[in-house]
Motif scaffolding. Structure first.
Motif, PDB file in Angstrom:
ATOM      1  N   ASP A 188      -0.653 -31.715  20.883  1.00 23.49           N
ATOM      2  CA  ASP A 188      -0.628 -30.473  20.724  1.00 23.49           C
ATOM      3  C   ASP A 188      -1.250 -29.370  21.686  1.00 23.49           C
ATOM      4  OD1 ASP A 188       0.904 -31.508  18.559  1.00 23.49           O
ATOM      5  OD2 ASP A 188      -0.715 -30.850  17.180  1.00 23.49           O
ATOM      6  N   SER A 227       3.438 -35.984  18.069  1.00 26.00           N
ATOM      7  CA  SER A 227       3.245 -34.537  17.886  1.00 26.00           C
ATOM      8  C   SER A 227       2.982 -33.714  18.954  1.00 26.00           C
ATOM      9  CB  SER A 227       1.854 -34.512  16.860  1.00 26.00           C
ATOM     10  OG  SER A 227       1.695 -33.041  16.609  1.00 26.00           O
ATOM     11  N   LEU A 228       3.962 -32.930  19.396  1.00 24.01           N
ATOM     12  CA  LEU A 228       4.084 -32.075  20.705  1.00 24.01           C
ATOM     13  C   LEU A 228       4.016 -30.558  20.329  1.00 24.01           C
ATOM     14  CD1 LEU A 228       6.222 -34.571  22.669  1.00 24.01           C
ATOM     15  CD2 LEU A 228       3.605 -34.033  23.360  1.00 24.01           C
ATOM     16  N   LYS A 229       3.391 -30.216  19.298  1.00 23.10           N
ATOM     17  CA  LYS A 229       3.548 -28.793  18.965  1.00 23.10           C
ATOM     18  C   LYS A 229       2.953 -27.797  20.174  1.00 23.10           C
ATOM     19  CE  LYS A 229       1.509 -29.812  14.891  1.00 23.10           C
ATOM     20  NZ  LYS A 229       0.899 -29.525  13.519  1.00 23.10           N
ATOM     21  N   LEU A 251       7.832 -27.376  26.391  1.00 26.62           N
ATOM     22  CA  LEU A 251       9.204 -28.169  26.305  1.00 26.62           C
ATOM     23  C   LEU A 251      10.334 -27.237  26.446  1.00 26.62           C
ATOM     24  CD1 LEU A 251       8.825 -30.775  23.541  1.00 26.62           C
ATOM     25  CD2 LEU A 251       8.451 -31.304  25.869  1.00 26.62           C
ATOM     26  N   LEU A 286      15.323 -30.580  24.665  1.00 27.19           N
ATOM     27  CA  LEU A 286      15.022 -31.920  23.590  1.00 27.19           C
ATOM     28  C   LEU A 286      16.181 -32.986  24.036  1.00 27.19           C
ATOM     29  CD1 LEU A 286      14.274 -30.424  20.242  1.00 27.19           C
ATOM     30  CD2 LEU A 286      12.670 -31.026  22.213  1.00 27.19           C
ATOM     31  N   TYR A 322       6.746 -34.154  15.534  1.00 26.65           N
ATOM     32  CA  TYR A 322       6.237 -32.469  15.258  1.00 26.65           C
ATOM     33  C   TYR A 322       6.570 -31.844  16.769  1.00 26.65           C
ATOM     34  CZ  TYR A 322       4.043 -34.238  11.242  1.00 26.65           C
ATOM     35  OH  TYR A 322       4.033 -34.886   9.894  1.00 26.65           O
ATOM     36  N   LEU A 323       7.444 -30.784  16.723  1.00 28.31           N
ATOM     37  CA  LEU A 323       7.619 -29.933  17.827  1.00 28.31           C
ATOM     38  C   LEU A 323       7.755 -28.687  17.744  1.00 28.31           C
ATOM     39  CD1 LEU A 323      11.090 -32.143  18.674  1.00 28.31           C
ATOM     40  CD2 LEU A 323       8.901 -32.179  19.700  1.00 28.31           C
ATOM     41  N   ASN A 380       7.450 -24.931  20.316  1.00 27.52           N
ATOM     42  CA  ASN A 380       7.989 -24.955  21.580  1.00 27.52           C
ATOM     43  C   ASN A 380       9.289 -24.165  21.741  1.00 27.52           C
ATOM     44  OD1 ASN A 380       6.911 -27.436  23.153  1.00 27.52           O
ATOM     45  ND2 ASN A 380       7.105 -28.052  21.205  1.00 27.52           N
ATOM     46  N   LEU A 440      11.636 -34.623  11.107  1.00 27.80           N
ATOM     47  CA  LEU A 440      11.107 -33.388  11.838  1.00 27.80           C
ATOM     48  C   LEU A 440      10.533 -32.518  10.956  1.00 27.80           C
ATOM     49  CD1 LEU A 440      14.309 -33.305  14.036  1.00 27.80           C
ATOM     50  CD2 LEU A 440      11.900 -33.910  14.921  1.00 27.80           C
ATOM     51  N   ILE A 458      11.025 -24.401  15.699  1.00 29.03           N
ATOM     52  CA  ILE A 458      11.204 -24.666  17.144  1.00 29.03           C
ATOM     53  C   ILE A 458      11.983 -23.420  17.526  1.00 29.03           C
ATOM     54  CG2 ILE A 458      12.454 -25.778  18.850  1.00 29.03           C
ATOM     55  CD1 ILE A 458      12.335 -28.297  17.043  1.00 29.03           C
TER      56      ILE A 458
END
Length: 478
Positions: free
Chosen positions: A317, A340-342, A346, A349, A367-368, A371, A394, A400
């Motif tokens: 994150d 987890s890439l909160k 990005l 996807l 976890y997005l 972004n 998700l 998002i």
């Protein structure tokens, strides 16, 4: 007194030197239960001029009273064994200050509800035996043994404590016996191993094969265990030594890969370190990597670095990661539990990569949230529907956002009318074009028919046909 009873004292006289300067292991002074004094008499008895044996005392005060009736001169006592003590509490700090020459101190086969105080007046203790006891609570003072600078042997076998008190190892060789302890935590042993590993002192375990510790559960798709052998804890210590720079490595747990074989796993934490690249050469069997709040832009290491092949939990994150294409074909995408890439960067996807992983394993979590994507017609028509269909994978699907709007619009709130030119719009324009073309064709046919009629009836062509040059094919109509 028999020669047998004197042997431990002979050993005791050179104990202080032998245990500290040699590799030999000497036991603390203890006596068998049959040597206990007769009931209704003094509960303490001298077994030697320098050794005292006490049975069935019930408090610090009761112990001091029986010291007196034993006739022992406490300033000469170098060995003390308390056997079968039953007490609500025992305060180490209330031991007589006259016991300042004590080298060996044992409390065995006893029940003590609370252990209090510190061993302050007995700095010469080299051997401390607290085995075969039941303690009602944990140590009330974690620094109870901190003043024992000469301590070289500590026996905690067959007891029920989970955390070791603070121990300062200041002798070249330190022996620890925690065998058959049903509650000792692995983290407590690892902390002691770490301290000894950073110093010139050596830590040895007695009864290595009978020593186990308790771990927290680590569940993946294998069965797990709470009971950990000492050899496995030592392996975890080595993994910590292999930890990447600017990171901290902790024990994560154990996975049972076969009926009797366990796999040691580790977690690596590199958060808030201003890293611009993923750490290299992760310790063997690393399953969790946390790089939250850094400046990382790429996750290519998932493909290029073989030490990433065992990762199952990845927390990244608050970084600058712009795409997930590196995950395609990586071992991680087949085995992960949490991605987890909160709050990253990005722009799109890769639905096909994530969807394949969701299909293979139901427990995958991604976890997005936070972004800001570049939203277009495909986002409104496909991504929005995909997010709704995969809510269980998700958890923050509704967080998002779309970047290309003057306000932060959620992808789920994106309307196709804002980003799509629909087929209905193009069809409407084509109708107008076709209608215009048909009108022109009808007018042309009408004009030609009129000109032909005039020519047949009047013998001349009306304007503008009369002004047009004669073509080679006009003979057909003459």
């Amino acid at each position: 007194m028999s020669r047998r009873s004197l042997f431990p004292i002979v050993l005791l006289c050179c104990f202080h030197i032998k245990i500290i300067w040699c590799n030999q292991l000497a036991s603390c002074y203890t006596q068998p239960s049959e040597f206990c004094p007769v009931q209704n008499k003094c509960k303490c008895v001298k077994t030697h001029e320098t050794a005292l044996f006490c049975c069935q005392v019930q408090s610090n005060e009761d112990l001091l009273r029986n010291f007196e009736c034993s006739g022992a001169k406490l300033s000469n006592i170098q060995a003390l064994h308390i056997y079968n003590m039953t007490a609500d509490q025992f305060n180490f700090g209330k031991l007589s200050p006259e016991l300042n020459r004590l080298i060996s101190f044992s409390i065995t086969n006893s029940y003590i509800n609370r252990l209090l105080g510190r061993l302050e007046h007995t700095h010469q203790i080299a051997c401390l035996n607290l085995s075969n006891n039941i303690f009602g609570t944990e140590w009330q003072d974690p620094l109870a043994l901190e003043n024992l600078k000469q301590l070289a042997m500590l026996d905690f076998s067959f007891v029920n404590i989970s955390i070791l008190p603070n121990i300062k190892i200041e002798v070249p060789i330190f022996w620890l016996d925690v065998s058959n302890n049903t509650k000792i935590r692995c983290e407590s042993l690892l902390d002691l191993m770490k301290k000894s590993g950073n110093s010139k002192y050596k830590l040895n375990f007695v009864k290595h094969n009978e020593t186990f510790c308790m771990s927290s559960l680590s569940f993946h798709w294998f069965n797990t265990t709470e009971k950990v052998a000492l050899r496995e804890v030592e392996g975890i210590k080595k993994l910590r030594e292999d930890c990447p720079i600017n990171c901290t490595c902790n024990w994560h747990g154990l996975d049972m890969v076969q009926d009797t074989i366990t796999l040691q796993t580790i977690q690596v934490h590199c958060s808030n370190k201003q890293l611009s690249n993923l750490p290299e050469n992760l310790p063997e069997n690393t399953v969790l990597l946390n790089i939250t709040n850094n400046n990382i832009t790429s996750i290519d290491a998932f493909v290029s670095d073989p030490t990433y092949k065992t990762l199952r939990f990845f927390y990244a994150d608050k970084n600058n990661i712009s795409n997930l294409l590196s995950l395609e074909g990586s071992p991680f995408i087949d085995n992960y539990s949490v991605l987890s890439l909160k709050l990253n960067q990005l722009k799109s996807l890769p639905i096909y990569i994530l969807q394949n992983s969701f299909t293979r394993f139901e427990a995958h979590k991604v976890y997005l949230g936070g972004n800001e994507l570049d939203c277009d017609c495909s986002t409104a028509q496909s991504l929005k529907i995909w997010l709704l269909a995969n809510q269980r994978h998700l958890p923050d699907y509704d967080a998002i956002l779309c970047k290309n709007f003057p306000y932060k619009l959620k992808v789920l709130d994106l309307d196709q009318k804002l980003v799509c030119i629909t087929e209905a719009d193009w069809t409407q324009y084509m109708y107008y074009v076709i209608a215009a073309e048909l009108s022109m064709l009808l007018l042309l046919i009408g004009k030609v028919s009129y000109d032909y009629w005039v020519f047949k009836t009047a013998g001349y062509l009306p304007w503008p046909a009369s002004k047009m040059p004669k073509l080679p094919c006009d003979w057909v109509f003459e």
